[in-house]
Design a protein around this motif. Structure first.
Motif, short mmCIF file in Angstrom:
data_model
loop_
_atom_site.label_atom_id
_atom_site.label_comp_id
_atom_site.label_asym_id
_atom_site.label_seq_id
_atom_site.Cartn_x
_atom_site.Cartn_y
_atom_site.Cartn_z
N LYS A 1 107.55 25.26 19.21
CA LYS A 1 106.25 25.93 19.35
C LYS A 1 106.35 27.15 20.26
N ASN B 1 107.49 29.73 17.97
CA ASN B 1 106.42 30.02 17.03
C ASN B 1 105.32 30.85 17.67
N ASP B 2 105.04 30.57 18.93
CA ASP B 2 104.01 31.34 19.64
C ASP B 2 104.39 32.82 19.73
N ASN C 1 101.98 35.44 18.17
CA ASN C 1 101.39 36.45 19.06
C ASN C 1 101.69 37.86 18.58
N SER D 1 102.27 29.68 9.13
CA SER D 1 102.73 28.50 9.85
C SER D 1 103.28 27.45 8.88
#
Length: 294
Positions: free
Chosen positions: A184, A187-188, A192, A204
């Motif tokens: 994550k 992924n952030d 972002n 996602s």
């Protein structure tokens, strides 16, 4: 005067039909779909000739919008973010096709994360593993921005659909919360960047490909309990090694291939393609409509 009234009525009807979607004007007849990235773009684990999500998504779009979709795939297994950029920069054909692309899909980050995790996987605690991941964040962020900026410089109009990553080891190590958290973190960074760049859309895959068929909370809690019993909540890495290196007849995640227990199988790529197509449908004005700027 009568002719003017008729013309006005016709114009008003045309505007109404366009706004209500009854008729479509200025839709493209051909879509150039360019896929760039790592093994997920190359299609490792796919037993068909569809190059993972690339041709699957193209077929969905072709059927849904009655358009011809031309694809080009520039995925290479094992490439980190910096290696993808270096490879694309050195490929004149790739640059040429990026320039005329209507849609650009991008998978990146999985190998950056994997290599970081393997550096820290023999740490004494889960916190130490995450520390390795956190230390790698600035470098990955810089590489990702450079990659997206380069793509955007080649094409000032096509939307970029940036995939997130998933945790292929979840079904074996469901009690290792740190591994999900580490994925994550990466992924952030992708999400972002997409939030800050109006041309980039985040796709996602985490829940779909990480959890596989374990779609309910109850099913995941049972999986978590069995994983805890199996490795006693320790950092015993024999399970990680076995999950990634031992070929088996069955994979506990129905969306992951038995070839390496890491990449999607045919069903996984079906799911991945559906997620991309869904995001494209929600943003179709960015790639389906003819744009005079291009």
């Amino acid at each position: 005067m009568f002719k003017k009234i008729i013309c006005c009525l016709i114009a008003m009807c045309a505007v109404f039909l366009l706004n209500t979607g009854i008729i479509h004007a200025a839709d493209k007849k051909t879509i150039n779909f360019i896929a760039v990235g790592d093994s997920l773009t190359e299609g490792v684990g796919d037993t068909t000739t569809q190059q993972g999500y690339t041709k699957r998504t193209a077929q969905i779009i072709a059927d849904k919008y009655d358009v011809k979709v031309k694809t080009a795939n520039y995925g290479k297994a094992g490439d980190r973010s910096d290696q993808i950029l270096k490879r694309i920069k050195a490929n004149p054909k790739a640059i040429k096709q990026l320039k005329k692309a209507d849609v650009i899909a991008l998978t990146v980050g999985g190998n950056d994360l994997q290599q970081t995790l393997f550096k820290g996987i023999f740490s004494k605690s889960e916190q130490d593993v995450t520390k390795y991941v956190a230390q790698a964040m600035p470098n990955y962020t810089e590489n990702l921005i450079a990659l997206v900026n380069f793509i955007e410089k080649q094409n000032n109009n096509a939307p970029i659909y940036l995939f997130g990553n998933y945790n292929p080891l979840y079904v074996y190590l469901a009690n290792r919360d740190d591994l999900n958290a580490d994925v994550k973190i990466y992924n952030d960074i992708n999400a972002n960047l997409a939030s800050a760049d109006q041309r980039v859309y985040y796709v996602s895959t985490f829940k779909t490909l990480t959890y596989g068929q374990y779609t309910t909370k109850i099913a995941r809690e049972k999986l978590r309990a069995s994983a805890k019993l199996a490795n006693r909540g320790s950092l015993n890495n024999s399970m990680v090694t076995k999950a990634l290196q031992v070929k088996a007849q069955n994979e506990r995640n129905h969306y992951i291939t038995t070839q390496d227990h890491y990449h999607p199988n045919d069903t996984g790529y079906d799911k991945m393609s559906a997620l991309l197509a869904q995001k494209m449908a929600a943003t179709k004005q960015e790639w389906l409509k003819i744009n005079d700027k291009k």
